[in-house]
Every structure is written in structure tokens, then in C-alpha cells.
Scaffold this motif. Structure first.
Motif, mmCIF file in Angstrom:
data_model
loop_
_atom_site.group_PDB
_atom_site.id
_atom_site.type_symbol
_atom_site.label_atom_id
_atom_site.label_comp_id
_atom_site.label_asym_id
_atom_site.label_seq_id
_atom_site.Cartn_x
_atom_site.Cartn_y
_atom_site.Cartn_z
ATOM 1 N N ILE A 130 0.838 -1.197 0.000
ATOM 2 C CA ILE A 130 0.000 0.000 0.000
ATOM 3 C C ILE A 130 0.875 1.249 0.000
ATOM 4 C CG2 ILE A 130 -1.707 1.296 1.339
ATOM 5 C CD1 ILE A 130 -2.800 -1.450 2.265
ATOM 6 N N VAL A 131 1.957 1.214 0.789
ATOM 7 C CA VAL A 131 2.911 2.328 0.804
ATOM 8 C C VAL A 131 3.500 2.527 -0.589
ATOM 9 C CG1 VAL A 131 5.122 3.142 1.724
ATOM 10 C CG2 VAL A 131 3.444 2.061 3.255
ATOM 11 N N GLU A 132 3.817 1.426 -1.266
ATOM 12 C CA GLU A 132 4.354 1.529 -2.623
ATOM 13 C C GLU A 132 3.335 2.168 -3.562
ATOM 14 O OE1 GLU A 132 6.348 -1.240 -6.169
ATOM 15 O OE2 GLU A 132 5.905 -2.123 -4.207
ATOM 16 N N GLY A 133 2.073 1.813 -3.376
ATOM 17 C CA GLY A 133 1.027 2.423 -4.189
ATOM 18 C C GLY A 133 0.941 3.917 -3.970
ATOM 19 N N VAL A 134 1.067 4.343 -2.711
ATOM 20 C CA VAL A 134 1.063 5.781 -2.402
ATOM 21 C C VAL A 134 2.276 6.446 -3.044
ATOM 22 C CG1 VAL A 134 1.261 7.485 -0.569
ATOM 23 C CG2 VAL A 134 -0.263 5.512 -0.271
ATOM 24 N N ASN A 135 3.428 5.819 -2.936
ATOM 25 C CA ASN A 135 4.648 6.392 -3.513
ATOM 26 C C ASN A 135 4.538 6.542 -5.035
ATOM 27 O OD1 ASN A 135 5.813 6.534 -0.975
ATOM 28 N ND2 ASN A 135 6.929 4.603 -1.185
ATOM 29 N N LEU A 136 3.750 5.664 -5.656
ATOM 30 C CA LEU A 136 3.530 5.758 -7.100
ATOM 31 C C LEU A 136 2.475 6.800 -7.453
ATOM 32 C CD1 LEU A 136 3.542 1.963 -8.095
ATOM 33 C CD2 LEU A 136 5.302 3.662 -8.659
ATOM 34 N N GLY A 137 1.758 7.291 -6.442
ATOM 35 C CA GLY A 137 0.743 8.303 -6.674
ATOM 36 C C GLY A 137 -0.599 7.760 -7.106
ATOM 37 N N LEU A 138 -0.867 6.480 -6.798
ATOM 38 C CA LEU A 138 -2.106 5.843 -7.228
ATOM 39 C C LEU A 138 -3.276 6.244 -6.330
ATOM 40 C CD1 LEU A 138 -0.765 2.182 -7.688
ATOM 41 C CD2 LEU A 138 -0.550 4.125 -9.260
ATOM 42 N N ALA A 139 -4.483 6.124 -6.871
ATOM 43 C CA ALA A 139 -5.676 6.182 -6.022
ATOM 44 C C ALA A 139 -5.736 4.864 -5.256
ATOM 45 C CB ALA A 139 -6.925 6.371 -6.871
ATOM 46 N N ILE A 140 -5.954 4.940 -3.951
ATOM 47 C CA ILE A 140 -5.891 3.761 -3.086
ATOM 48 C C ILE A 140 -7.274 3.442 -2.530
ATOM 49 C CG2 ILE A 140 -4.832 2.742 -1.030
ATOM 50 C CD1 ILE A 140 -2.749 3.387 -3.107
ATOM 51 N N ASN A 141 -7.670 2.178 -2.621
ATOM 52 C CA ASN A 141 -8.863 1.672 -1.947
ATOM 53 C C ASN A 141 -8.424 0.706 -0.845
ATOM 54 O OD1 ASN A 141 -11.229 2.802 -2.890
ATOM 55 N ND2 ASN A 141 -11.486 1.334 -4.555
ATOM 56 N N LEU A 142 -8.964 0.860 0.343
ATOM 57 C CA LEU A 142 -8.611 -0.012 1.454
ATOM 58 C C LEU A 142 -9.799 -0.905 1.798
ATOM 59 C CD1 LEU A 142 -6.738 2.593 3.685
ATOM 60 C CD2 LEU A 142 -5.763 0.957 2.062
ATOM 61 N N ASP A 143 -9.511 -2.198 2.070
ATOM 62 C CA ASP A 143 -10.629 -3.122 2.273
ATOM 63 C C ASP A 143 -10.583 -3.860 3.610
ATOM 64 O OD1 ASP A 143 -8.838 -5.291 1.987
ATOM 65 O OD2 ASP A 143 -10.282 -6.417 0.771
ATOM 66 N N ASN A 144 -9.782 -3.340 4.584
ATOM 67 C CA ASN A 144 -9.826 -3.924 5.923
ATOM 68 C C ASN A 144 -9.465 -2.862 6.962
ATOM 69 O OD1 ASN A 144 -6.807 -4.396 6.822
ATOM 70 N ND2 ASN A 144 -6.915 -5.032 4.670
ATOM 71 N N LEU A 145 -9.940 -3.079 8.179
ATOM 72 C CA LEU A 145 -9.781 -2.074 9.232
ATOM 73 C C LEU A 145 -8.332 -1.889 9.648
ATOM 74 C CD1 LEU A 145 -12.856 -2.969 11.471
ATOM 75 C CD2 LEU A 145 -12.574 -0.913 10.066
ATOM 76 N N SER A 146 -7.550 -2.972 9.667
ATOM 77 C CA SER A 146 -6.156 -2.835 10.091
ATOM 78 C C SER A 146 -5.369 -1.980 9.111
ATOM 79 C CB SER A 146 -5.503 -4.205 10.253
ATOM 80 O OG SER A 146 -5.482 -4.917 9.027
ATOM 81 N N ALA A 147 -5.620 -2.166 7.810
ATOM 82 C CA ALA A 147 -4.943 -1.331 6.804
ATOM 83 C C ALA A 147 -5.390 0.113 6.927
ATOM 84 C CB ALA A 147 -5.226 -1.860 5.405
ATOM 85 N N LEU A 148 -6.664 0.333 7.213
ATOM 86 C CA LEU A 148 -7.173 1.696 7.374
ATOM 87 C C LEU A 148 -6.510 2.374 8.568
ATOM 88 C CD1 LEU A 148 -9.181 3.868 6.406
ATOM 89 C CD2 LEU A 148 -10.876 2.851 7.952
ATOM 90 N N GLN A 149 -6.317 1.617 9.657
ATOM 91 C CA GLN A 149 -5.670 2.200 10.832
ATOM 92 C C GLN A 149 -4.207 2.532 10.547
ATOM 93 O OE1 GLN A 149 -6.258 0.143 14.512
ATOM 94 N NE2 GLN A 149 -4.656 1.260 15.595
ATOM 95 N N LYS A 150 -3.492 1.605 9.898
ATOM 96 C CA LYS A 150 -2.092 1.865 9.560
ATOM 97 C C LYS A 150 -1.980 3.046 8.603
ATOM 98 C CE LYS A 150 -0.584 -2.939 10.167
ATOM 99 N NZ LYS A 150 -0.116 -4.167 9.473
ATOM 100 N N PHE A 151 -2.921 3.127 7.672
ATOM 101 C CA PHE A 151 -2.925 4.232 6.718
ATOM 102 C C PHE A 151 -3.118 5.555 7.449
ATOM 103 C CE2 PHE A 151 -4.508 6.925 3.308
ATOM 104 C CZ PHE A 151 -3.784 6.506 2.200
ATOM 105 N N GLY A 152 -4.047 5.558 8.411
ATOM 106 C CA GLY A 152 -4.290 6.771 9.190
ATOM 107 C C GLY A 152 -3.092 7.169 10.015
#
Length: 305
Positions: free
Chosen positions: A108-130
Motif C-alpha cells: 500500500i505504501v508503494e502504491g502511495v509512492n507511485l501516486g495511485l488512487a488507493i482503496n482499502l478493504d480492511n480495518l487494520s490497513a485503514l488504521q495503519k494508513f491513518g
């Protein structure tokens, strides 16, 4: 493909000429069919600001991806590798939606670094993202609507036991994490299966998303996924995309009026765009007759299907 006795052609080109030049086994794709399918979706959803995001998992041939981009579609990917392939085909980061499932957060971090639009599909990823990005990078949320739909259970992705998306019953936890970290939610996403033929299923998904959307005032899009059924053989029941497009567009536009501003309507067709365009050419190696059946052995196999 056009057939006549002793003569097999694809768009007027003799099949034997093709295999003599390129060998077998060989995939051949009908570009006209792909373009027709993209145009049919734009016509079906002409009443809205629709954005077609091709689901790369359906077919990731680079030449096909280039063609799809040429006709104005974006692309949906599920891994950084697919994202890099999309970029190789000419898609910019702004044209790529990354919706991973069950991946390490580093992807997911790599996706952000590439500048992609990101969709998150679980609570743990959403928390880490936040925790990592707070309000500095927007994301979308994939919702599991708990709707069983699709050609069979194995390709239904929105039921209560599916791994895909955050359960609608966990919406309070989503809301708490978004508020705690100030996460920018730019999109809501749902995809509840493949080979859906009932228009009412798409409208039911829409109703669920519209009911959640009012909690997020910075939305840019609502993504209804896809799941349109195509024919595998003559007589197969298929999705009436024009009926879906007409009714979903009407419902979406009414929602936007209540929301207070116009949003983009996204769809993610994969098989609908490419499934009916592909032909696999093989060479017969042996004809094996038995008392009950005749087998034709070819230089291909399930690995190519």
C-alpha cells in the motif's frame, strides 16, 4: 472469427497466414470488439459523469491495455506489479486505482509512492494508513454490503463470509478511525461478484453506498465495481448493461442532488470488455479415436486458459 468451408478468417485475415507468421499456441484479440464494449458502457451510462476503470486482472496483455487507454478508460489493479504494467502501457498514476486485498502494508505504501488512487478493504490497513498519512493522502474504502450475488458462490465477493471489503456492520469502526486520524475519504467502493444479471442487485448496492456517503463530505467518486455477465455460448443470459446504466444513473443523479454536489460514477468492467474478444489458436498434434469418443490432442492446455 468468420468461418467458411476450408477458410477461417479473423477480420478478413486468414488464420493459417497468422499462425504461419507467429506460430502456435497463439492468442489473437479483436480490437474492434474491445472498443465496441467500451463504447457500449459509455452509452449505457451517458446520463452521468461515468469513469470506466478497466479491471486489469481480466487480461493484462500490454497491447490490449494500450488500446483500452486509447479509448479513454482508466484501470483498476490489485498489485504494484499490475500498476507498473499499467504504467508501461501508458497509464498515468492518476488513471490507476489500486484495490489490494490481504497484502502486506508495504504494498500500500508503494502504491502511495507511485501516486495511485488507493482503496482499502480492511480495518487494520485503514488504521495503519491513518497512522502514517493522517490527512495528507486521500483514500477510498471498499465496503462489503453482505449481498450474495453472482454466477456461483466462488465468484460472489460481497456476501457475509467474503474476505473482500469491510463489513457494512463495521461502519462505526470505519467512522471512528477516519475521525481519529482525520483521514480524507475520497471514494466509496463496492463489488459484490461476477456474472450478475439482475439490475436490482446493482440498485441495492447503490442504495447501501448512498446511505453511507453522507458521512463523508469530501467524496470525489462512488465506485460500483462491475460483475456484468457476458455470454460464453449462444443463448446465455447476459447483463442488460443499458438497463443497469439507465436506472443506476438515475439513482446516482438523485443522490448527488441530495449530497449537494456532483460526484463521479465509477465502474470496473473486466470480462465485459475483453472476454468476447479473445481467440486461442492451437495446432492439432494427434487425433485419437476410441470405440466411444475421438480426442484431438493439441499443443496447448489448461495453463493457457
Amino acid at each position: 472469427m468468420e468461418f467458411s468451408e476450408g477458410n477461417y478468417t479473423i477480420q478478413g485475415v486468414n488464420v493459417l497466414d497468422i499462425v504461419h507468421k507467429f506460430g502456435t499456441p497463439l492468442y489473437v484479440y479483436d480490437a474492434e470488439k474491445i472498443v465496441t464494449q467500451i463504447k457500449s458502457l459509455r452509452t449505457a451510462y451517458s446520463g452521468s459523469d461515468v469513469r470506466v476503470m478497466y479491471a486489469a486482472k481480466a487480461l493484462s496483455n500490454v497491447s490490449v491495455l494500450k488500446l483500452i487507454r486509447k479509448y479513454g478508460a482508466g484501470i483498476e489493479v490489485v498489485s504494484p506489479q499490475e500498476a507498473h504494467l499499467a504504467m508501461r502501457a501508458g497509464f498515468t498514476s492518476r488513471e490507476i486505482l489500486f484495490t489490494p486485498s490481504g497484502v502486506d502494508f508495504n504494498e500500500i505504501v508503494e502504491g502511495v509512492n507511485l501516486g495511485l488512487a488507493i482503496n482499502l478493504d480492511n480495518l487494520s490497513a485503514l488504521q495503519k494508513f491513518g497512522e502514517k498519512y493522517r490527512n495528507t493522502y486521500p483514500c477510498g474504502i471498499r465496503i462489503n454490503p453482505h449481498i450474495l450475488a453472482g454466477g456461483n458462490y466462488k465468484i460472489s465477493t460481497g456476501h457475509s463470509n467474503s474476505k473482500f471489503g469491510i463489513s457494512i456492520y463495521q461502519f462505526p469502526q470505519i467512522r471512528e478511525l477516519v475521525d481519529r486520524y482525520g483521514i480524507q475519504i475520497h471514494g466509496l467502493h463496492v463489488h459484490t461478484g461476477s456474472e450478475i444479471t439482475e439490475t436490482d442487485i446493482f440498485l441495492k448496492m447503490a442504495e447501501i453506498l448512498f446511505g453511507l456517503a453522507g458521512d463523508f463530505r469530501d467524496l470525489k467518486f462512488i465506485d460500483f465495481g462491475s460483475g456484468f455477465k457476458v455470454a460464453y455460448k449462444d443463448g446465455d443470459m447476459v447483463t442488460n448493461v443499458y438497463d443497469v446504466g439507465l436506472k443506476l444513473t438515475k439513482s446516482f443523479n438523485e443522490f448527488c442532488m441530495m449530497y449537494g454536489r456532483k460526484l463521479e460514477l465509477w465502474i470496473e468492467p473486466g470480462k465485459y470488455i475483453v472476454s468476447e474478444s479473445g481467440i486461442l489458436l492451437v495446432q492439432a498434434n494427434v487425433v485419437k479415436s476410441t470405440p466411444t469418443v475421438t480426442f484431438v490432442g493439441v499443443n496447448s492446455g489448461l495453463n493457457h486458459l
